[in-house]
Enzyme design. Structure first.
Site, PDB file in Angstrom:
ATOM      1  N   ASP A   1       0.836  -1.204   0.000  1.00 41.41           N
ATOM      2  CA  ASP A   1       0.000   0.000   0.000  1.00 41.41           C
ATOM      3  C   ASP A   1       0.873   1.257   0.000  1.00 41.41           C
ATOM      4  O   ASP A   1       1.988   1.233  -0.529  1.00 41.41           O
ATOM      5  CB  ASP A   1      -0.921  -0.060   1.244  1.00 41.41           C
ATOM      6  CG  ASP A   1      -2.274   0.585   0.989  1.00 41.41           C
ATOM      7  OD1 ASP A   1      -2.300   1.805   0.797  1.00 41.41           O
ATOM      8  OD2 ASP A   1      -3.286  -0.127   0.990  1.00 41.41           O
TER       9      ASP A   1
ATOM     10  N   SER B   1     -11.327  -1.034  -0.344  1.00 43.55           N
ATOM     11  CA  SER B   1     -10.019  -0.949   0.332  1.00 43.55           C
ATOM     12  C   SER B   1     -10.128  -1.240   1.814  1.00 43.55           C
ATOM     13  O   SER B   1      -9.186  -1.736   2.421  1.00 43.55           O
ATOM     14  CB  SER B   1      -9.443   0.464   0.202  1.00 43.55           C
ATOM     15  OG  SER B   1      -8.731   0.645  -0.982  1.00 43.55           O
TER      16      SER B   1
ATOM     17  N   ASN C   1      -4.628  -2.291  24.796  1.00 46.99           N
ATOM     18  CA  ASN C   1      -3.795  -1.227  25.376  1.00 46.99           C
ATOM     19  C   ASN C   1      -4.651  -0.075  25.883  1.00 46.99           C
ATOM     20  O   ASN C   1      -4.142   0.986  26.215  1.00 46.99           O
ATOM     21  CB  ASN C   1      -2.738  -0.742  24.372  1.00 46.99           C
ATOM     22  CG  ASN C   1      -3.339  -0.169  23.102  1.00 46.99           C
ATOM     23  OD1 ASN C   1      -4.542  -0.304  22.857  1.00 46.99           O
ATOM     24  ND2 ASN C   1      -2.523   0.481  22.289  1.00 46.99           N
TER      25      ASN C   1
ATOM     26  N   HIS D   1      -3.723   6.065   3.422  1.00 41.65           N
ATOM     27  CA  HIS D   1      -4.500   4.875   3.073  1.00 41.65           C
ATOM     28  C   HIS D   1      -3.923   3.607   3.698  1.00 41.65           C
ATOM     29  O   HIS D   1      -4.637   2.812   4.314  1.00 41.65           O
ATOM     30  CB  HIS D   1      -4.529   4.789   1.542  1.00 41.65           C
ATOM     31  CG  HIS D   1      -5.379   3.708   0.966  1.00 41.65           C
ATOM     32  ND1 HIS D   1      -4.874   2.459   0.649  1.00 41.65           N
ATOM     33  CD2 HIS D   1      -6.687   3.677   0.616  1.00 41.65           C
ATOM     34  CE1 HIS D   1      -5.836   1.723   0.125  1.00 41.65           C
ATOM     35  NE2 HIS D   1      -6.949   2.437   0.093  1.00 41.65           N
TER      36      HIS D   1
HETATM   37 CA   LIG Z   1      -5.718  -0.017  20.793  1.00 46.13          CA
END
Ligand SMILES: [Ca+2]
Ligand SMILES: [Ca+2]
Ligand SMILES: [Ca+2]
Length: 431
Positions: free
Chosen positions: A133, A365, A211, A197
């Site tokens: 990408d 995408s 997290n 992108h």
């Molecule tokens: Ca996270």
């Protein structure tokens, strides 16, 4: 009159001087191939080689181009154009007011039943997923821990220098200091983002989970190998696209996500994907955003007839109904996945209106990485699965919808929970 004539002459001269690039595949011996090239009318020079595929990228003019499957009997099997491909996300105005919570998941994660999968596995950093990408914004706090580290370019060399910066190809794979992947746009080691992108795609596959900040990708834990080739304008050459695929297949990626394409079929790109299949890599591709039946109006690479390709259409809701922009195709498109208003990582340093850490984007995408992520999660549950088993399970466990029967080959909407359950079931049965 005079001025017009001068203009005409200049145009003629500039046409004579304009060289195009081509990708040539040789039958066998490279020296013989080059000799044959030199005898071709219109051949000018060799630019570079792609040895794994026995290909050369050349400059020339007016050379005859072959279609897929057409091969000559001579030293040159075929000549392809070195065309360009483009990413397939829609332009959209980022909405930054709403922060979708990490534990709550994004709508795409929820709609594809990923919570069920997370009861079995939340991913594994041993599974490497390549993202071909525009690059990855490496400094994003919600992806850093899931960036692939090439073990052969990490740590200290014999002279005590950092292998990732010593300007030596420590692992002998042909690339210097490729510690996180490679940049085939600039032919340099850093595959950092210069758009937005690729970072968004990478986040859907593997934004760090657990997290307590940002979002979770389909995988809480995985290794994202960044193979960059699309530039700041969102486009890149076939040559560079091929190199990303070959690199990923050669360096341990089990899955690659390709959210880009063009309407031009290219036998060299086709052969690169076949090479990846022979190396055991699943190729997940965006079906395209032309609202077309891809069986009639294909976008490539998604529509190539190769078994390791999973072509992904986009849905806009949790029922799996097709987004208006999405391509479909009973033969050439395989599965539907969430792809409208998808919340994922952004690149705060880019010089645009957004400059945020997260944004919404829409397109096939965005659907494709939900499927690539699902494949990685299945491999975390069962690393012994082969690419063809992963594909078969993805299609078979998709949630069947009557309105998708004639739209995609599986007739279904991605169901990550059922796919991972099946992968785990097969792992338990064989041990
Ligand atoms: Ca996270
Ligand atoms: Ca290297
Ligand atoms: Ca090095």
């Amino acid at each position: 009159m005079r001025a017009g004539l001068v203009g005409l002459i200049l145009i003629l001269i500039s046409n004579v001087g304009s060289a195009a690039e081509y990708i040539v595949r040789f039958r066998g011996d490279t020296a013989k191939g080059i000799k044959a090239l030199k005898e071709l009318d219109g051949f000018q020079s060799v630019k570079t080689f792609i040895p794994q595929l026995n290909m050369a990228v050349i400059k020339g003019q007016g050379l005859p181009v072959s279609r897929i499957g057409e091969k000559s009997a001579g030293e040159i099997l075929y000549i392809a154009r070195n065309g360009r491909v483009r990413l397939v996300s829609n332009d959209s105005v980022p909405t930054l007011s709403q922060m979708e919570s990490e534990a709550g998941g994004t709508w795409g994660i929820k709609a594809s039943n990923t919570f069920e999968a997370w009861k079995i596995t939340q991913g594994d950093r041993k599974i490497v997923v390549a993202v071909s990408d525009t690059g990855t914004f490496m400094k994003h706090f919600d992806i850093g821990d899931n960036i692939w580290v090439n073990p052969g370019e990490f740590g200290k060399d014999a002279n005590g220098k950092d292998k990732s910066k010593n300007k030596i190809d420590d692992d002998g794979n042909g690339y210097i200091d490729d510690v996180n992947g490679y940049n085939f746009e600039t032919n340099s080691p850093s595959p950092n983002e210069n758009h937005y992108h690729g970072t968004h795609v990478a986040g859907t596959i593997g934004a760090v989970g657990g997290n307590k900040s940002g979002i979770s990708g389909v995988n809480w834990y995985t290794s994202i190998m960044t193979v960059k080739f699309l530039g700041a304008d969102g486009s890149g050459t076939d040559e560079a696209a091929i190199k990303t695929i070959v690199y990923a297949a050669d360096n341990g990626a089990r899955v690659i996500n390709c959210s880009w394409g063009s309407d031009e079929a290219n036998p060299a790109l086709y052969d690169a994907i076949k090479y990846a299949m022979d190396k055991g890599m699943l190729f997940v591709a965006a079906a395209g955003n032309d609202s077309s039946n891809a069986d009639k109006t294909p976008m490539y690479p998604a529509a190539y007839d190769l078994d390791n390709i999973v072509s992904v259409a986009a849905s806009y809701n949790d029922k799996g109904e097709l987004a208006g922009f999405s391509n479909y195709g009973k033969v050439s498109v395989d599965i539907v996945a969430p792809g409208d208003t998808i919340y994922s990582l952004d690149t705060p340093l880019r010089n645009t209106v957004s400059k945020g850490w997260f944004q919404y984007l829409s397109g096939t995408s965005m659907a494709s990485p939900h499927v690539a992520g699902a494949a990685a999660l299945m491999l975390a549950a069962n690393p012994n699965l082969k690419w063809n088993e992963v594909k078969a399970i993805l299609l078979e466990t998709s949630t069947k919808k009557t309105f998708l029967t004639d739209k995609v080959s599986s007739g279904g909407f991605l169901n990550v929970g059922e796919a991972v359950k099946k992968a785990k079931f097969l792992a338990d049965r064989t041990h």
